[in-house]
Design a protein around this motif. Structure first.
Motif, short mmCIF file in Angstrom:
data_model
loop_
_atom_site.label_atom_id
_atom_site.label_comp_id
_atom_site.label_asym_id
_atom_site.label_seq_id
_atom_site.Cartn_x
_atom_site.Cartn_y
_atom_site.Cartn_z
N THR A 193 5.96 -2.21 4.83
CA THR A 193 6.86 -1.20 4.29
C THR A 193 6.81 0.06 5.16
O THR A 193 5.89 0.25 5.97
CB THR A 193 6.47 -0.81 2.86
OG1 THR A 193 5.19 -0.12 2.88
CG2 THR A 193 6.37 -2.04 1.96
N CYS A 194 7.80 0.92 4.98
CA CYS A 194 7.84 2.18 5.73
C CYS A 194 6.63 3.04 5.39
O CYS A 194 6.07 3.72 6.27
CB CYS A 194 9.12 2.93 5.41
SG CYS A 194 10.62 2.05 5.91
N GLU A 195 6.21 3.02 4.12
CA GLU A 195 5.05 3.81 3.71
C GLU A 195 3.78 3.32 4.41
O GLU A 195 2.93 4.12 4.82
CB GLU A 195 4.87 3.74 2.20
CG GLU A 195 5.91 4.53 1.41
CD GLU A 195 7.26 3.84 1.31
OE1 GLU A 195 8.23 4.47 0.85
OE2 GLU A 195 7.36 2.65 1.72
N LEU A 216 0.83 -1.20 0.00
CA LEU A 216 0.00 0.00 0.00
C LEU A 216 0.87 1.25 0.00
O LEU A 216 1.98 1.26 0.53
CB LEU A 216 -0.91 0.02 1.24
CG LEU A 216 -1.91 -1.12 1.41
CD1 LEU A 216 -2.76 -0.87 2.65
CD2 LEU A 216 -2.78 -1.28 0.18
N THR A 217 0.35 2.30 -0.60
CA THR A 217 1.00 3.60 -0.50
C THR A 217 0.67 4.20 0.86
O THR A 217 -0.18 3.69 1.60
CB THR A 217 0.49 4.56 -1.59
OG1 THR A 217 -0.90 4.83 -1.35
CG2 THR A 217 0.67 3.96 -2.98
N LEU A 218 1.33 5.28 1.20
CA LEU A 218 1.06 5.96 2.46
C LEU A 218 -0.42 6.36 2.55
O LEU A 218 -1.07 6.17 3.58
CB LEU A 218 1.97 7.17 2.61
CG LEU A 218 1.92 7.93 3.93
CD1 LEU A 218 3.29 8.51 4.26
CD2 LEU A 218 0.89 9.05 3.90
N SER A 219 -0.97 6.92 1.48
CA SER A 219 -2.36 7.35 1.49
C SER A 219 -3.32 6.18 1.64
O SER A 219 -4.33 6.28 2.34
CB SER A 219 -2.68 8.11 0.19
OG SER A 219 -1.97 9.32 0.13
N ALA A 271 4.00 4.44 8.12
CA ALA A 271 3.78 5.88 8.23
C ALA A 271 2.32 6.24 8.00
O ALA A 271 1.72 7.04 8.73
CB ALA A 271 4.67 6.63 7.23
N GLY A 272 1.71 5.63 6.99
CA GLY A 272 0.29 5.89 6.72
C GLY A 272 -0.59 5.43 7.86
O GLY A 272 -1.56 6.10 8.23
N ASN A 312 -6.44 3.29 -10.25
CA ASN A 312 -5.16 3.55 -10.91
C ASN A 312 -4.01 3.46 -9.91
O ASN A 312 -2.97 4.09 -10.07
CB ASN A 312 -5.17 4.94 -11.56
CG ASN A 312 -6.15 5.00 -12.71
OD1 ASN A 312 -6.31 4.02 -13.44
ND2 ASN A 312 -6.81 6.14 -12.88
N HIS A 313 -4.22 2.70 -8.82
CA HIS A 313 -3.20 2.44 -7.81
C HIS A 313 -2.74 3.71 -7.11
O HIS A 313 -1.54 3.86 -6.81
CB HIS A 313 -2.00 1.73 -8.43
CG HIS A 313 -2.34 0.46 -9.13
ND1 HIS A 313 -2.98 -0.58 -8.49
CD2 HIS A 313 -2.16 0.07 -10.42
CE1 HIS A 313 -3.16 -1.57 -9.35
NE2 HIS A 313 -2.68 -1.19 -10.52
N PHE A 314 -3.66 4.60 -6.82
CA PHE A 314 -3.29 5.79 -6.06
C PHE A 314 -2.05 6.44 -6.68
O PHE A 314 -1.00 6.55 -6.08
CB PHE A 314 -2.99 5.44 -4.60
CG PHE A 314 -4.18 5.36 -3.73
CD1 PHE A 314 -4.45 6.32 -2.79
CD2 PHE A 314 -5.08 4.32 -3.87
CE1 PHE A 314 -5.57 6.23 -1.97
CE2 PHE A 314 -6.19 4.23 -3.08
CZ PHE A 314 -6.44 5.20 -2.13
N ASP A 315 -2.19 6.86 -7.91
CA ASP A 315 -1.03 7.33 -8.67
C ASP A 315 -0.58 8.73 -8.28
O ASP A 315 0.14 9.40 -9.01
CB ASP A 315 -1.33 7.27 -10.18
CG ASP A 315 -2.54 8.15 -10.54
OD1 ASP A 315 -3.09 8.81 -9.64
OD2 ASP A 315 -2.93 8.14 -11.72
#
Length: 397
Positions: A57-59, A22-25, A62-63, A241-244
């Motif tokens: 992951t770090c992201e 996952l991304t941070l968001s 953090a998220g 779109n994978h949180f681009d």
């Protein structure tokens, strides 16, 4: 929004070739969406375990930390706190000497916020059982914390008082029998946005994770594009779109908490391997202290203060103190620098040798921990200066 939340689990679980982290968001939405009833307990548990198996992951950490923090009352941010001191690991043996260091700092005019979760890892020795014996007030809401900080410069808060998520994640931990990214993320929340914040770890590699997490959180707090509102329309339009990162650039930066921005700009995070993971410097080994800011990182090495110390295992087995007796020992060392037998009317069971060693360990732990904090604050330019200042502070307590 429920479909978008379900998409998070699909993102993590599509298989070796189709899945991704996952991304941070997205991690922020995973936590906040569950808090607001969009995601279910089953969905959250599935996501946590998928991340656990692959490795968070770090992201993601953090998220998650930002997501947890978004569920906390803004009143915590209004507290005037100078040192954020998370204590979530507990210790397997001996006592939380860090409380003595925290009391020294409070006596010097610092405002210290201690927090932890004694209901998690309940077999460990948590600071919550000892704070009141050292006249450190417990607070359950921001008003009580402010009153305590104004009166004595220090207080302790159970993490349950920060967010209802703490109990829910604890329940998942106990039900599944596995840790999740929550155990790392909760340490990183800094509820009052103190300019100095401590991070401890036990397992190798977590120092680098904590450093990167601190930088990611600082950048996110300074980036007006981070969706403070987990239901940001533009965020969900881009989900497939994978949180681009094509987030709404027109978002008003005032949505970000000014206190969080101040910490992101000037805050300093101290990262080190603590005693059994607890936020206390181990004086029996040399310790690598990482000082992280939003855009820099510095490593300082703290030498051992107990070179060649022997008898630790014997001492640990000799001590079998109840919480009340342990509080008395801490109080005796605070007032006199040594402890006497508190278990029996006869002093023979608690030898003078054990008492002397306890005093040695306590003093070395306090001086090492104070030295790290003075370096983190920038009060000293060298380790030797920090140690001299710490020795003086302990003796003048």
């Amino acid at each position: 929004m429920k479909k978008a939340y379900q998409g998070l689990i699909k993102t993590l679980g599509r298989g070796a070739k189709g899945s991704r982290s996952l991304t941070l968001s997205e991690a922020h939405f995973l936590i906040r969406g569950f808090s607001d009833g969009i995601g279910t307990k089953v969905q959250l548990a599935a996501a946590l375990m998928l991340m656990r198996v692959r490795g968070e992951t770090c992201e993601e950490v953090a998220g998650a930390a930002l997501g947890i923090k978004s569920t906390m009352s803004a009143q915590w941010s209004n507290l005037d706190v100078s040192i954020d001191w998370p204590c979530y690991a507990g210790k397997r043996e001996l006592l939380p000497w860090l409380l003595l260091a925290a009391k020294v700092l409070a006596s010097q005019g610092e405002r210290v916020l201690l927090h932890g979760d004694p209901k998690s890892l309940s077999h460990r020795n948590h600071i919550a059982a000892h704070v009141e014996g050292l006249n450190i007030p417990k607070a359950s809401n921001p008003d009580e914390a402010k009153a305590a900080l104004d009166a004595v410069g220090i207080c302790y808060v159970d993490a349950d008082s920060f967010s209802p998520l703490v109990a829910q994640f604890r329940e998942l931990h106990q039900e599944l029998g596995l840790r999740s990214l929550f155990q790392i993320a909760i340490r990183c929340t800094n509820p009052a946005n103190a300019p100095i914040s401590l991070r401890s770890y036990f397992h190798p590699g977590l120092d680098k994770m904590h450093g990167k997490v601190a930088k990611l959180m600082a950048c996110a707090c300074l980036d007006a594009r981070l969706p403070d509102d987990p239901y940001n329309d533009n965020l969900h339009r881009n989900f497939d779109n994978h949180f681009d990162n094509k987030l709404d650039h027109s978002m008003d930066s005032t949505a970000v908490n000014p206190a969080e921005q101040a910490f992101a700009l000037k805050g300093r995070v101290g990262i080190f391997k603590g005693v059994q993971g607890e936020t206390e410097i181990n004086p029996r080994i040399s310790t690598e202290l990482t000082i992280a800011t939003g855009d820099t990182s510095q490593v300082i090495y703290l030498p051992t203060r107990l070179e060649g110390f022997v008898g630790m295992n014997t001492l640990s087995s000799e001590l079998a103190l109840s919480p009340q007796q342990a509080c008395l020992v801490l109080s005796q060392i605070w007032h006199h620098g040594e402890a006497s037998d508190t278990r029996h009317e006869s002093h023979s069971a608690f030898s003078s040798s054990a008492s002397s060693k306890l005093g040695q360990i306590a003093e070395a732990s306090v001086i090492s921990t104070l030295s790290a904090i003075y370096l983190l604050q920038g009060k000293c330019q060298s380790v030797s200066q920090a140690q001299s200042l710490a020795i003086q502070a302990w003796r003048m307590r």
